[in-house]
Design an enzyme around this catalytic site. Structure first.
Site, PDB file in Angstrom:
ATOM      1  N   LYS A   1     -15.676   6.818  -1.724  1.00  0.00           N
ATOM      2  CA  LYS A   1     -16.840   6.960  -0.845  1.00  0.00           C
ATOM      3  C   LYS A   1     -17.612   8.236  -1.205  1.00  0.00           C
ATOM      4  O   LYS A   1     -18.838   8.236  -1.294  1.00  0.00           O
ATOM      5  CB  LYS A   1     -16.376   7.017   0.614  1.00  0.00           C
ATOM      6  CG  LYS A   1     -15.666   5.770   1.089  1.00  0.00           C
ATOM      7  CD  LYS A   1     -14.782   6.011   2.302  1.00  0.00           C
ATOM      8  CE  LYS A   1     -13.901   4.799   2.581  1.00  0.00           C
ATOM      9  NZ  LYS A   1     -12.815   5.082   3.563  1.00  0.00           N
TER      10      LYS A   1
ATOM     11  N   THR B   1      -9.015   5.955  -1.066  1.00  0.00           N
ATOM     12  CA  THR B   1     -10.341   5.319  -1.038  1.00  0.00           C
ATOM     13  C   THR B   1     -11.417   6.309  -0.597  1.00  0.00           C
ATOM     14  O   THR B   1     -12.594   6.143  -0.885  1.00  0.00           O
ATOM     15  CB  THR B   1     -10.315   4.116  -0.064  1.00  0.00           C
ATOM     16  OG1 THR B   1      -9.664   4.528   1.143  1.00  0.00           O
ATOM     17  CG2 THR B   1      -9.577   2.937  -0.661  1.00  0.00           C
TER      18      THR B   1
ATOM     19  N   HIS C   1       0.837  -1.211   0.000  1.00  0.00           N
ATOM     20  CA  HIS C   1       0.000   0.000   0.000  1.00  0.00           C
ATOM     21  C   HIS C   1       0.862   1.247   0.000  1.00  0.00           C
ATOM     22  O   HIS C   1       0.401   2.349   0.277  1.00  0.00           O
ATOM     23  CB  HIS C   1      -0.898  -0.002   1.240  1.00  0.00           C
ATOM     24  CG  HIS C   1      -1.781  -1.195   1.372  1.00  0.00           C
ATOM     25  ND1 HIS C   1      -3.108  -1.184   1.018  1.00  0.00           N
ATOM     26  CD2 HIS C   1      -1.517  -2.461   1.795  1.00  0.00           C
ATOM     27  CE1 HIS C   1      -3.629  -2.377   1.234  1.00  0.00           C
ATOM     28  NE2 HIS C   1      -2.685  -3.172   1.708  1.00  0.00           N
TER      29      HIS C   1
ATOM     30  N   LYS D   1      -8.811  13.134   5.480  1.00  0.00           N
ATOM     31  CA  LYS D   1      -7.840  12.028   5.372  1.00  0.00           C
ATOM     32  C   LYS D   1      -6.697  12.319   6.343  1.00  0.00           C
ATOM     33  O   LYS D   1      -6.603  13.409   6.888  1.00  0.00           O
ATOM     34  CB  LYS D   1      -7.294  11.915   3.922  1.00  0.00           C
ATOM     35  CG  LYS D   1      -6.783  13.234   3.362  1.00  0.00           C
ATOM     36  CD  LYS D   1      -6.519  13.130   1.847  1.00  0.00           C
ATOM     37  CE  LYS D   1      -7.816  13.133   1.034  1.00  0.00           C
ATOM     38  NZ  LYS D   1      -7.643  12.497  -0.281  1.00  0.00           N
ATOM     39  N   ARG D   2      -5.794  11.346   6.571  1.00  0.00           N
ATOM     40  CA  ARG D   2      -4.655  11.582   7.464  1.00  0.00           C
ATOM     41  C   ARG D   2      -3.872  12.773   6.929  1.00  0.00           C
ATOM     42  O   ARG D   2      -3.836  13.032   5.724  1.00  0.00           O
ATOM     43  CB  ARG D   2      -3.763  10.335   7.522  1.00  0.00           C
ATOM     44  CG  ARG D   2      -4.341   9.162   8.285  1.00  0.00           C
ATOM     45  CD  ARG D   2      -4.471   9.440   9.757  1.00  0.00           C
ATOM     46  NE  ARG D   2      -3.203   9.646  10.427  1.00  0.00           N
ATOM     47  CZ  ARG D   2      -2.620   8.752  11.255  1.00  0.00           C
ATOM     48  NH1 ARG D   2      -3.197   7.575  11.457  1.00  0.00           N
ATOM     49  NH2 ARG D   2      -1.484   9.002  11.869  1.00  0.00           N
TER      50      ARG D   2
ATOM     51  N   LYS E   1      -0.164  14.579   0.799  1.00  0.00           N
ATOM     52  CA  LYS E   1      -1.603  14.744   0.518  1.00  0.00           C
ATOM     53  C   LYS E   1      -1.953  16.231   0.358  1.00  0.00           C
ATOM     54  O   LYS E   1      -3.038  16.585  -0.051  1.00  0.00           O
ATOM     55  CB  LYS E   1      -2.411  14.086   1.642  1.00  0.00           C
ATOM     56  CG  LYS E   1      -2.283  12.554   1.693  1.00  0.00           C
ATOM     57  CD  LYS E   1      -3.042  11.997   2.896  1.00  0.00           C
ATOM     58  CE  LYS E   1      -2.843  10.502   3.072  1.00  0.00           C
ATOM     59  NZ  LYS E   1      -3.666   9.659   2.180  1.00  0.00           N
TER      60      LYS E   1
HETATM   61  C1  26W Z   1       2.875   1.955  11.523  1.00  0.00           C
HETATM   62  C2  26W Z   1       3.381   1.757  10.224  1.00  0.00           C
HETATM   63  C3  26W Z   1       2.419   1.862   9.078  1.00  0.00           C
HETATM   64  C4  26W Z   1       2.922   2.215   7.872  1.00  0.00           C
HETATM   65  C5  26W Z   1       2.087   2.254   6.736  1.00  0.00           C
HETATM   66  C6  26W Z   1       0.752   1.963   6.886  1.00  0.00           C
HETATM   67  C7  26W Z   1      -0.183   1.945   5.724  1.00  0.00           C
HETATM   68  C8  26W Z   1       0.379   1.121   4.612  1.00  0.00           C
HETATM   69  C9  26W Z   1      -0.395   3.313   5.216  1.00  0.00           C
HETATM   70  C10 26W Z   1      -1.697   3.347   4.426  1.00  0.00           C
HETATM   71  O1  26W Z   1      -2.750   3.291   5.009  1.00  0.00           O
HETATM   72  N1  26W Z   1      -1.570   3.450   3.093  1.00  0.00           N
HETATM   73  C11 26W Z   1      -2.742   3.753   2.318  1.00  0.00           C
HETATM   74  O2  26W Z   1      -3.373   2.512   1.958  1.00  0.00           O
HETATM   75  C12 26W Z   1      -4.604   2.754   1.274  1.00  0.00           C
HETATM   76  C13 26W Z   1      -5.295   1.416   1.042  1.00  0.00           C
HETATM   77  O3  26W Z   1      -4.665   0.694   0.061  1.00  0.00           O
HETATM   78  C14 26W Z   1      -4.395   3.531  -0.045  1.00  0.00           C
HETATM   79  O4  26W Z   1      -5.646   3.799  -0.607  1.00  0.00           O
HETATM   80  C15 26W Z   1      -3.622   4.820   0.227  1.00  0.00           C
HETATM   81  O5  26W Z   1      -3.274   5.435  -0.993  1.00  0.00           O
HETATM   82  C16 26W Z   1      -2.357   4.530   1.034  1.00  0.00           C
HETATM   83  O6  26W Z   1      -1.699   5.731   1.416  1.00  0.00           O
HETATM   84  C17 26W Z   1       0.230   1.638   8.106  1.00  0.00           C
HETATM   85  C18 26W Z   1       1.064   1.584   9.217  1.00  0.00           C
END
Ligand code: 26W
Length: 818
Positions: free
Chosen positions: A669, A665, A362, A554-555, A560
């Site tokens: 929505k 995503t 991701h 979003k975060r 972003k």
């Molecule tokens: C704690 C470490 C960590 C690092 C990365 C992540 C995730 C991979 C970050 C994330 O949520 N990425 C997002 O994933 C979505 C679902 O596929 C995409 O739609 C987003 O573009 C992407 O930024 C979670 C936790």
């Protein structure tokens, strides 16, 4: 309407009423003649839970009997949000529940608001997991989700004087009716220790002698499908002190310390790591990853062995999905179990492992790929390090045969990263082992092939696929926007779209229909008024529901570009201020809504949140501007806030620098709810453009192929005057906190501006002006809004799951007949 009769429990309002009152008395232990909204929520939830359990049992029994190939979805994060509304809608008993409550003097909406969010995740990846579980259940696939039952979910965001403060999210404070503690489903998980060599029936074998044991206890969360009896399981593990007592310490009477030591065990599943950027290589994080992987695999192998005694059948019955690299220790763990415990021999074990695992990434940026320091892994999981070294040395030998002694490429592809600190590259381990690797949008997968995993793509092109993300229309329309749901069903003349989103295209022919337009506008107006009320209650800012509601939720991340949005708002404010009074009537009133959490250690992101409040303070209290422009920051943005904001949004911004958002995503929505998109061509937006057409959205910004050249140009990049002006306003303290915002401004000037805000500012303002122009043409705007919903079917997580099931997992639906 399905759901009248469940198992033994009936779903007519009278039966439901009785069950609710019984739970008030016997579960909540309050008098059935005197209980409040929260207790009504608890009682109703337990009544619904009973019905979920019946379906869960029937489904599990049926799966047991049919013994289909199952999917095991391993994810360290699941952002479930609230469960009550979603459960009663998927069970088809929402109206009956509302009636039952009404007769007891309660409002369903008010009772549903009592529920806190299950926020066991950070953002996109975590919510995607939840949407995919809903689709797996609805499409009758035999699947189980495995994760961690954090005691503390994602932190609560509290804003004090415009600054983000984090508060612990103790979400289990009032219990959780949606989980079932499975005290009998528990496994010992080992850590630390040494690896001994022993001879077993004449053969040398490795034995891991652990230094610490922790118990993993299962908590089951039934996941109901929509319009089917199938109810699958989300099994989350909690850490408990293990049963093994160290008698030694008792003798020395050091009892207290013994209890405290044992308590330490529970810390493993205490808190979710809130930083979705990079990996800090923290020991606790690694312990969390191995803890849930070990417990899940022990559970999977136990279930397999109940019906099979030959591991050659394992790949026929098991598909393991790695949701990013967070669970990829599972590869080494299956090898350890098959080689050390099941004594299958390395090659046979490796063949099985390479047939059962698939991996989704991701992340776009190489620096976002997880690496684990060898020392850390070696001390916590000594046997796994040995196995990973073995996997790598075999891989390196094969690679040398394939590509010769190209040392640069060999060292790039090695699972072991040499250097001052030796690291294990978890993405490389996943690429070497998994039969399928995918990105989460078409553009993302192209970037994986051409950049991030180029070396591996050239070696194994057949492994690379893409599965564009999706979202479930059950939660994101039926649950969160019931009036739009009813309108769509009325005009399509069916509710079948709730299980088949492609049917939404049926709205296209009515997009210009005056009656539908009228009704569509009405539905949206009511949702906007609800949102406006919430904004006033939450922030004290009065906003007009006639204004354009422009949202970015979003975060908070630099890529972003919430900062670009803020600079655009400052520009709009500045223009209004310097505009002739007479011209102001041409201004399209805007309510700008920004919401999102910043990772606690992410300073720049926190400064963006503060700047948002400082700008809002200025604008919202400027009576000269009045209703022409308002800016509101939504604190503690989560799934439930999204369910409130999305139905009331006119325009939404997805403005990441091209090549940075793997998919996105939120856009899907908002699209489903008839919100127009102002966006860059990044991630899944590229596929949204293909579905709805460029003229039904507002596009701007550098294209993917232009970004690196623009970056190389650096300070030479020509930025519009307006950009320099608004940055100067911030830098010179127009919104106060001059020194605090200096570093933020520095990221944009002097050759910085890595995310090309300056370069894209001009076309961004043009896109915003185009949105203004379109908005005043109500008919045109409403037509575009209807076409957004009509063209959103492809972005249902049902389509995503069907693609995974067919092309990656090889699983078939297994529908519970009764
Ligand atoms: C704690 C470490 C960590 C690092 C990365 C992540 C995730 C991979 C970050 C994330 O949520 N990425 C997002 O994933 C979505 C679902 O596929 C995409 O739609 C987003 O573009 C992407 O930024 C979670 C936790």
């Amino acid at each position: 309407m399905f759901g009248l009769m469940d198992g033994f429990l009936k779903n007519d309002p009278v039966s439901l009423q009785k069950d609710i009152l019984d739970h008030v008395e016997y579960t909540v232990a309050r008098s059935r003649f005197n209980f409040d909204d929260f207790e009504a929520y608890q009682a109703l939830s337990h009544s619904v839970r009973d019905r979920l359990i019946e379906r869960w049992h029937d489904t599990q029994q049926y799966f047991k009997r049919k013994d289909p190939k199952r999917l095991y979805f391993l994810s360290l994060e699941f952002l479930m949000g609230r469960s009550l509304s979603n459960s009663v809608i998927n069970l088809g008993i929402r109206d009956q529940c509302a009636d039952a409550l009404n007769q007891l003097g309660f409002e369903f909406e008010v009772v549903a608001e009592q529920e806190g969010d299950a926020a066991l995740g950070n953002g996109g990846l975590a919510r995607l997991s939840a949407c995919q579980m809903d689709s797996l259940a609805t499409l009758d696939f035999p699947a189980i989700g495995y994760g961690l039952r954090y005691q503390y979910g994602l932190f609560r965001q509290v804003i004090l004087d415009g600054f983000q403060h984090e508060q612990p999210d103790y979400w289990l404070n009032f219990g959780n009716p949606w989980e079932i503690e499975r005290v009998h489903v528990s496994y010992a998980v080992k850590f630390y220790g040494t690896v001994e060599e022993e001879f077993l029936n004449g053969e040398k074998c490795k034995v891991w002698v652990p230094g610490e044991m922790v118990e993993a206890v299962a908590y089951d969360n039934p996941i109901p499908g929509y319009g089917t009896r199938n109810t699958i399981n989300l099994r989350l593990w909690a850490a408990k002190p293990s049963g093994q007592y160290d008698m030694e310490s008792y003798n020395t009477g050091d009892y207290i310390n013994e209890v405290i030591n044992r308590q330490r065990a529970e810390t493993i599943s205490t808190v979710l790591y809130p930083d979705d950027r990079s990996y800090q290589g923290k020991e606790l994080r690694l312990k969390q990853q191995y803890f849930f992987v070990s417990a899940s695999l022990q559970d999977i192998i136990r279930r397999f062995k109940e019906a099979h005694n030959n591991f050659d059948d394992f790949p026929e019955k098991v598909a393991l999905q790695l949701n990013d690299t967070h669970p990829s220790l599972a590869i080494a763990e299956v090898m350890r179990v098959l080689v050390d415990e099941e004594r299958l021999g390395w090659n046979r074990a490796w063949d099985i492992v390479c047939t059962i695992f698939s991996f989704t990434t991701h992340t776009v940026l190489p620096e976002g790929l997880e690496k684990i320091p060898v020392d850390l892994l070696g001390s916590l999981l000594p046997r796994h390090l040995q196995i990973i070294y073995e996997i790598n040395s075999i891989f390196m030998d094969e690679l040398k045969k394939r590509i010769g002694l190209d040392y640069n490429r060999l060292s790039r592809m090695s699972i072991v990263e040499e250097g001052a600190i030796k690291n294990i590259r978890m993405a490389n381990l996943s690429l070497v082992c998994c039969h399928t690797v995918n990105g989460v949008s078409r553009v993302h997968s192209e970037l994986l092939k051409t950049r991030v995993f180029k070396d591996f793509y050239e070696l194994w092109p057949q492994k690379f696929q893409y599965k564009t993300n999706g979202v479930t229309q059950r939660r994101w329309i039926v649950v969160s926007n019931p009036s739009l749901c009813a309108l769509i069903s009325k005009w399509l003349g069916t509710e079948a779209w709730i299980r088949d989103a492609d049917l939404l295209t049926g709205l296209r022919e009515y997009a210009a229909d005056a009656i539908l337009q009228q009704e569509w506008k009405m539905v949206r107006k009511v949702n906007k008024m609800r949102l406006a009320e919430y904004i006033e209650a939450m922030s004290g800012v009065k906003v007009s529901a006639d204004a354009m509601f422009d949202v970015q939720i979003k975060r908070i991340h630099e890529y972003k570009r919430q900062l670009l949005n803020l600079l655009g708002i400052i520009h709009r404010y500045d223009c209004i201020k310097n505009m002739e009074k007479s011209n102001r009537r041409k201004v399209v009133p805007r309510v700008c809504i920004i919401g999102g959490k910043a990772a606690p250690g992410y300073e720049i992101a926190k400064k963006i949140i503060k700047l948002c409040h400082a700008v809002a303070e200025k604008i919202n209290n400027d009576s000269d501007v009045g209703d022409l422009l308002k800016l509101v920051f939504f604190p503690d943005y989560n799934v439930s806030v999204a369910e409130l904001v999305i139905p009331g949004s006119d325009l939404s911004q997805h403005i990441s620098t091209a090549g940075h958002e793997a998919s996105g995503t939120g856009s899907m929505k908002l699209l489903m709810n008839g919100c127009l998109l102002l966006a860059t061509a990044d991630g899944s937006t590229v596929e949204i453009i293909e579905e709805i057409g460029e003229d039904n959205m507002f596009l701007f910004g550098a294209k993917l192929h232009e970004v690196s050249a623009l970056r190389d140009k650096g300070p030479a990049t020509k930025v519009p005057l307006q950009f320099a002006r608004v940055v100067r306003m911030v830098r010179e303290g127009y919104f106060g906190f001059k020194d605090y915002f200096k570093s933020l401004c520095d990221t944009l000037e002097g050759g910085g501006d890595f995310y090309l805000l300056g370069n894209d500012f001009g076309s961004y303002l043009e896109a915003q002006a185009a949105a203004d122009k379109a908005f005043v043409d109500e008919e045109k705007w409403t037509q575009m809004s209807i076409l957004c919903t009509a063209s959103s079917g492809r972005f249902s997580s049902d389509r995503t799951i069907e693609e995974y099931a067919e092309k990656t997992w090889g699983i078939e639906p297994c529908k519970c007949p009764f």
